[in-house]
Design an enzyme around this catalytic site. Structure first.
Site, PDB file in Angstrom:
ATOM      1  N   ASP A 258      11.031 -20.421  30.860  1.00  0.00           N
ATOM      2  CA  ASP A 258      11.821 -20.866  32.008  1.00  0.00           C
ATOM      3  C   ASP A 258      13.280 -20.485  31.783  1.00  0.00           C
ATOM      4  O   ASP A 258      13.863 -20.812  30.736  1.00  0.00           O
ATOM      5  CB  ASP A 258      11.687 -22.380  32.182  1.00  0.00           C
ATOM      6  CG  ASP A 258      12.350 -22.868  33.452  1.00  0.00           C
ATOM      7  OD1 ASP A 258      11.667 -22.895  34.488  1.00  0.00           O
ATOM      8  OD2 ASP A 258      13.551 -23.215  33.396  1.00  0.00           O
ATOM      9  N   ASN A 266      21.746 -18.916  41.435  1.00  0.00           N
ATOM     10  CA  ASN A 266      21.584 -18.777  42.887  1.00  0.00           C
ATOM     11  C   ASN A 266      22.757 -19.401  43.637  1.00  0.00           C
ATOM     12  O   ASN A 266      23.244 -18.842  44.630  1.00  0.00           O
ATOM     13  CB  ASN A 266      20.275 -19.423  43.331  1.00  0.00           C
ATOM     14  CG  ASN A 266      19.065 -18.573  43.008  1.00  0.00           C
ATOM     15  OD1 ASN A 266      19.149 -17.338  42.997  1.00  0.00           O
ATOM     16  ND2 ASN A 266      17.939 -19.211  42.749  1.00  0.00           N
ATOM     17  N   HIS A 271      21.217 -15.655  46.337  1.00  0.00           N
ATOM     18  CA  HIS A 271      19.801 -15.428  46.030  1.00  0.00           C
ATOM     19  C   HIS A 271      19.508 -13.962  45.730  1.00  0.00           C
ATOM     20  O   HIS A 271      18.583 -13.661  44.961  1.00  0.00           O
ATOM     21  CB  HIS A 271      18.933 -15.906  47.206  1.00  0.00           C
ATOM     22  CG  HIS A 271      18.888 -17.399  47.318  1.00  0.00           C
ATOM     23  ND1 HIS A 271      18.101 -18.174  46.506  1.00  0.00           N
ATOM     24  CD2 HIS A 271      19.555 -18.258  48.134  1.00  0.00           C
ATOM     25  CE1 HIS A 271      18.258 -19.455  46.818  1.00  0.00           C
ATOM     26  NE2 HIS A 271      19.139 -19.537  47.810  1.00  0.00           N
ATOM     27  N   ASP A 275      17.502 -12.701  42.500  1.00  0.00           N
ATOM     28  CA  ASP A 275      16.364 -11.780  42.466  1.00  0.00           C
ATOM     29  C   ASP A 275      16.570 -10.680  41.428  1.00  0.00           C
ATOM     30  O   ASP A 275      15.652 -10.313  40.688  1.00  0.00           O
ATOM     31  CB  ASP A 275      16.156 -11.152  43.849  1.00  0.00           C
ATOM     32  CG  ASP A 275      15.620 -12.143  44.870  1.00  0.00           C
ATOM     33  OD1 ASP A 275      15.159 -13.223  44.462  1.00  0.00           O
ATOM     34  OD2 ASP A 275      15.670 -11.823  46.076  1.00  0.00           O
ATOM     35  N   GLU A 301      11.536 -19.419  38.670  1.00  0.00           N
ATOM     36  CA  GLU A 301      12.058 -18.808  37.449  1.00  0.00           C
ATOM     37  C   GLU A 301      11.152 -19.075  36.246  1.00  0.00           C
ATOM     38  O   GLU A 301      11.555 -18.884  35.103  1.00  0.00           O
ATOM     39  CB  GLU A 301      13.470 -19.321  37.163  1.00  0.00           C
ATOM     40  CG  GLU A 301      13.555 -20.790  36.782  1.00  0.00           C
ATOM     41  CD  GLU A 301      13.676 -21.731  37.979  1.00  0.00           C
ATOM     42  OE1 GLU A 301      14.149 -22.860  37.798  1.00  0.00           O
ATOM     43  OE2 GLU A 301      13.313 -21.315  39.099  1.00  0.00           O
TER      44      GLU A 301
END
Length: 382
Positions: A258, A266, A271, A275, A301
């Site tokens: 994680d 973000n 965002h 990505d 994530e």
């Protein structure tokens, strides 16, 4: 009695294999050649009936029969021996059609008053072009047929040896025959072209369908953003590897990874930057793990790493290398900004009789333990 019947069937199978081989492609070619040979034998029989009825001299019919038989034998030998495989057309379809048209034109000459049987035979010959000739080849065959029958018509009309006919047939009848032959050749060429066009469309549609199915399959098992296997694919692989590990008693490790503080990425950079970060992370981890390991995006994530036949000490060292590489690899964001990432990892080893759900739950608990201890670390579940 049963043994005798079995022996007869075995002998029949051996004979068949000796005649048409056991190669499936060769069998198809020989079967098509055999079909054309049967049709040729039917035409030979019809010509001998004409001769037996006194409508034509039997001597040229016998010579014509030998020529037909020589063509049939040549085709069989070339295909059966494998020599035809060196040709662009291993089935010798074009050769068989050209030779059959020549034999048919010769039959038109020697059949006397019964030469009206030639056009129907020509139609059957042209039908074979549907299976193996291109439209351009069919046009060439049609032109060749017109020349061959034009020459045959000229022989019938102006050459009168005793064995052929003492008198020529009426010009109107000769013209009618040639018109019918032209109709047969033109219609066969047209229909073959249409069939070939339809087959080409079907092949194109089949390729497009196969590509669409492959794309759908990829979408079903691949994460669109990272290109890694997705959750559905990972669940299936976990089930398979779980069953294999239970049978073989080999160790199986599952790690849950994680990204630390990813929500802040973000919120701060947007965002689109998130990505990019996920894609970069996936590439970095994929470059660290072994070919036998399976890395998948589990959601958001979170990622899973499945390591078969791996002991916990080896898995921990590998994951420490992953953790250090991620921390040392800044992510280049659009606009020139660089982003540093860290990852927390929970690792669990499959226990005897343990389910995949329980294994995943222990890996998840180890992940949260790593986060509680300060993140950017690997924690092995006990």
């Amino acid at each position: 009695m049963n043994q005798e019947a079995t022996g007869r069937r075995g002998l029949a199978q051996q004979t068949l294999d000796a005649l048409i081989t056991t190669d499936p492609h060769q069998r198809i070619r020989l079967a098509m050649a055999g079909l054309s040979a049967l049709l040729m034998l039917g035409c030979i029989g019809a010509m001998h009936l004409v001769a037996a009825a006194g409508l034509t001299d039997p001597v040229p019919v016998y010579w014509w029969t030998l020529a037909c038989g020589a063509g049939i034998t040549t085709v069989f030998v070339l295909i059966r021996s494998g020599a035809s495989r060196r040709f662009a057309d291993p089935s010798l379809t074009l050769f068989q059609i050209v030779y059959a048209i020549a034999c048919n034109a010769a039959a038109y000459v020697i059949a006397g008053p019964a030469r009206g049987i030639a056009p129907p035979i020509l139609a059957v010959i042209m039908m074979f072009g549907v299976f193996g000739l291109t439209p351009r080849q069919m046009v060439g065959v049609a032109l060749y047929g017109l020349v061959a029958f034009g020459a045959a018509g000229a022989v019938v009309q102006w050459w009168h040896p005793a064995w052929l006919s003492p008198d020529s047939q009426p010009p109107a009848l000769s013209a009618a025959y040639l018109v019918m032959i032209g109709v047969v050749l033109a219609s066969s060429t047209f229909l073959t072209t249409r069939v070939q066009s339809a087959r080409a469309r079907l092949r194109s549609q089949k390729r497009e369908l196969a590509a669409a199915v492959e794309q759908i399959r990829e979408l079903a098992v691949r994460d669109e953003l990272t290109g890694l296997p997705n959750r559905r694919c990972m669940l299936e692989m976990m089930r398979l590897e779980h069953a294999r590990a239970q049978r073989s008693r080999q160790p199986l490790l599952l790690a849950q990874l994680d990204l630390d503080h990813f929500k802040a990425v973000n919120d701060t950079h947007g965002h689109a930057a998130g990505d990019v970060a996920l894609q970069s992370f996936a590439q970095t981890v994929h470059g660290c793990v072994r070919a036998s390991d399976l890395l998948a995006r589990w959601g958001g994530e979170e990622f899973l790493l499945l390591m078969a036949n791996t002991h916990p000490a080896d898995g921990t060292r590998l994951l420490e290398r992953v953790r250090a590489t991620v921390a040392a690899t800044p992510v280049a964001l659009p606009g020139g900004t660089q982003l540093s990432l860290t990852v927390s990892v929970g690792l669990a080893e499959l226990a005897p009789g343990e389910s995949t759900a329980a294994l995943l739950q222990r890996a998840d608990a180890a992940l949260y333990g790593a986060k509680r201890l300060g993140r950017n670390r690997v924690l092995l579940a006990h």
